[in-house]
Design a protein around this motif. Structure first.
Motif, short mmCIF file in Angstrom:
data_model
loop_
_atom_site.label_atom_id
_atom_site.label_comp_id
_atom_site.label_asym_id
_atom_site.label_seq_id
_atom_site.Cartn_x
_atom_site.Cartn_y
_atom_site.Cartn_z
N ASP A 145 0.87 -1.30 0.19
CA ASP A 145 0.08 -0.17 -0.16
C ASP A 145 0.99 1.38 -0.07
O ASP A 145 0.55 2.22 -0.77
N ARG A 146 2.19 1.24 0.76
CA ARG A 146 2.65 2.45 0.95
C ARG A 146 3.52 2.71 -0.39
O ARG A 146 3.67 3.80 -0.92
N LYS A 147 3.84 1.53 -1.25
CA LYS A 147 4.69 1.77 -2.47
C LYS A 147 3.92 1.70 -3.60
O LYS A 147 4.25 2.70 -4.49
N ILE A 148 2.70 1.21 -3.69
CA ILE A 148 1.95 1.14 -4.90
C ILE A 148 0.81 1.99 -4.77
O ILE A 148 0.21 2.68 -5.73
N GLY A 149 -0.08 2.03 -3.35
CA GLY A 149 -1.10 2.75 -3.25
C GLY A 149 -2.34 1.58 -3.82
O GLY A 149 -2.52 1.57 -5.09
N LEU A 150 -3.04 1.13 -2.86
CA LEU A 150 -4.12 0.11 -3.33
C LEU A 150 -5.43 0.76 -3.34
O LEU A 150 -6.29 0.12 -4.19
N SER A 151 -5.75 1.84 -2.65
CA SER A 151 -7.16 2.37 -2.67
C SER A 151 -7.67 2.67 -4.29
O SER A 151 -6.87 3.37 -4.72
N GLY A 152 -8.52 2.16 -4.53
CA GLY A 152 -9.24 2.63 -5.86
C GLY A 152 -8.55 1.80 -7.15
O GLY A 152 -9.12 1.80 -8.09
N LYS A 153 -7.37 1.00 -6.75
CA LYS A 153 -6.94 0.03 -7.75
C LYS A 153 -7.53 -1.07 -8.03
O LYS A 153 -8.23 -1.79 -7.19
N LYS A 154 -7.54 -1.46 -9.46
CA LYS A 154 -8.17 -2.89 -9.81
C LYS A 154 -6.87 -3.78 -9.53
O LYS A 154 -5.76 -3.62 -10.27
N VAL A 155 -6.89 -4.68 -8.60
CA VAL A 155 -5.91 -5.70 -8.33
C VAL A 155 -6.27 -7.19 -8.63
O VAL A 155 -7.45 -7.67 -8.33
N CYS A 156 -5.29 -7.85 -9.30
CA CYS A 156 -5.51 -9.32 -9.43
C CYS A 156 -4.43 -10.08 -8.68
O CYS A 156 -3.25 -9.90 -8.94
N ASP A 157 -5.02 -10.90 -7.69
CA ASP A 157 -4.00 -11.64 -6.96
C ASP A 157 -4.17 -13.16 -7.39
O ASP A 157 -5.16 -13.87 -7.19
N LEU A 158 -2.88 -13.44 -8.13
CA LEU A 158 -2.85 -14.91 -8.58
C LEU A 158 -2.45 -15.80 -7.76
O LEU A 158 -1.42 -15.49 -6.83
N GLY A 159 -2.78 -17.07 -7.72
CA GLY A 159 -2.63 -18.05 -6.83
C GLY A 159 -3.18 -17.60 -5.35
O GLY A 159 -2.32 -17.82 -4.31
N CYS A 160 -4.24 -16.92 -5.59
CA CYS A 160 -4.73 -16.42 -4.29
C CYS A 160 -4.91 -17.07 -2.82
O CYS A 160 -5.13 -16.85 -1.72
N GLY A 161 -5.11 -18.65 -3.19
CA GLY A 161 -5.33 -19.44 -1.99
C GLY A 161 -6.78 -19.23 -1.38
O GLY A 161 -7.68 -18.79 -1.95
N PRO A 162 -6.60 -19.14 -0.17
CA PRO A 162 -7.79 -18.78 0.74
C PRO A 162 -7.96 -17.41 0.87
O PRO A 162 -8.73 -16.87 2.16
N GLY A 163 -7.40 -16.41 0.27
CA GLY A 163 -7.74 -15.15 0.25
C GLY A 163 -7.09 -14.30 1.23
O GLY A 163 -7.45 -13.16 1.60
N LEU A 164 -5.88 -14.61 1.69
CA LEU A 164 -5.16 -14.05 3.07
C LEU A 164 -4.65 -12.64 2.56
O LEU A 164 -4.64 -11.71 3.46
#
Length: 277
Positions: free
Chosen positions: A60-79
Motif C-alpha cells: 500500500d505504501r509503495k503502490i497505493g491500493l485504494s481504488g486500484k484494480k488488483v488481481c491476486d494470482l494463486g490467491c489460495g484462501p484469500g489471505l
C-alpha cells in the motif's frame, strides 16, 4: 519393490514431472493444505497473519491500493486478497483450488468485502485484463519450469494497464545453500496429511547445484492408493531474476525484502520483485 525404490531415488531431469496441481485439486489433500495455510504456528503454506499484514502494508505504501484494480494470482484462501480489499482495492482472486476459494468467499462475506474469486489455472485459463496491480505471493513463481515462468510473465504483462505494476516474490540462492540432500521414510510421518488411511511415505530431496534447483520428491503408499508428488523450487539471485523478467518485456523497478519492502540485501529473506509495464 526394489525396482520401485530404485526408480524413486533416481535423480530426474529438472522439472521433468509437474504435479503441483495435485496438492490443490485432490479432494483430501486440498483440505489438508487449507489447514496448513491457516495454521499460525508454521509458514509452510502461508506466512503468519502479522507478516501478511506487514507485506500488504508496504504494498500500500509503495503502490497505493485504494481504488486500484488488483488481481491476486494463486490467491489460495484469500489471505492477501482480503487485506488488499480492506485497503480499498477492487480485488479479483484467481486460484484452481475449489477448497481454498470456498474458504476465501466465506471470509469475504464475514468481513463484508466485495471480492471476486475465480476458479482458474493462471497458466492456461482466461485472466482479467485492465488491472492496475497483479500480485503473485509466496514464491509460486519458483515452482514453475522456465517455459511456464516465461508464459506467466507474458500473461501478466497482458493483464496490466499501461504503467501497471506486478509484485511477486522468489526464493534466493542464499536459501538454496542451506538445503541438504536427504532421504527419509516413515509411517504416517505427517499424520493424516497425505491420506486418512494408514500409509507409508518416502521422501528424497535432490539438489541441482549449477541450476540452483531443489526437488522434494514424495512417494505415498496406502492400501488402496499410491501417489507421487514432485515439489520443485527454483532459487534466484538478483542477476538471474532481473534477466528473467527483462526477457518478458516488463521493467523491473525495485528488488526489495518481501518482509519489509526495504531494498533487498543478501542477509534478507525472499526477494520481492516490483516491475511495471
Amino acid at each position: 519393490m526394489y525396482s520401485d525404490l530404485n526408480e524413486f531415488n533416481r535423480k530426474p531431469e529438472p522439472f521433468s514431472r509437474y504435479t503441483t496441481d495435485m496438492l490443490w485439486t485432490d479432494p483430501w489433500i486440498a483440505q489438508q493444505m487449507l489447514k496448513v495455510h491457516l495454521d499460525e504456528s508454521t509458514d509452510l503454506a502461508s506466512r503468519r497473519s502479522q507478516t501478511i499484514d506487514d507485506i500488504v502494508g508496504w504494498f500500500d505504501r509503495k503502490i497505493g491500493l485504494s481504488g486500484k484494480k488488483v488481481c491476486d494470482l494463486g490467491c489460495g484462501p484469500g489471505l492477501y486478497a482480503r487485506r488488499m480489499a480492506a485497503r480499498g482495492a477492487k480485488v479479483i482472486g484467481v486460484d484452481f483450488s475449489a477448497v481454498s476459494l470456498d474458504y476465501a468467499r466465506s471470509e469475504a462475506a464475514v468481513h463484508n468485502l466485495d471480492i471476486e474469486y475465480r476458479k482458474a489455472d493462471y497458466l492456461i485459463d482466461d485472466l482479467p485484463d485492465g488491472q492496475d496491480v497483479v500480485s503473485l505471493i509466496w514464491c509460486d513463481f519458483c515452482t514453475l519450469p522456465p517455459e511456464k515462468r516465461h508464459t506467466l510473465l507474458e500473461r501478466i504483462k497482458g493483464m496490466l494497464n499501461p504503467g501497471g505494476t506486478v509484485v511477486f516474490d522468489v526464493s534466493t540462492t542464499q536459501q538454496f545453500e542451506k538445503r541438504r540432500e536427504v532421504m527419509t521414510y516413515g509411517r504416517r510421518p505427517m499424520g493424516d496429511f497425505w491420506s486418512p488411511d494408514d500409509h507409508f511415505c518416502f521422501q528424497t530431496t535432490f539438489l541441482y547445484g549449477q541450476d540452483k534447483i531443489a526437488l522434494d520428491r514424495y512417494l505415498i503408499v496406502a492400501p488402496e492408493r499410491r501417489l507421487e508428488i514432485f515439489n520443485w523450487m527454483q532459487y534466484f539471485d538478483p542477476e538471474t531474476i532481473l534477466s528473467e523478467v527483462d526477457g518478458s518485456g516488463l521493467i523491473v523497478e525495485e528488488l526489495v525484502d518481501v518482509m519489509t519492502g526495504e531494498p533487498w540485501t543478501p542477509e534478507a529473506g525472499e526477494i520481492a520483485v516490483i516491475a511495471r509495464v
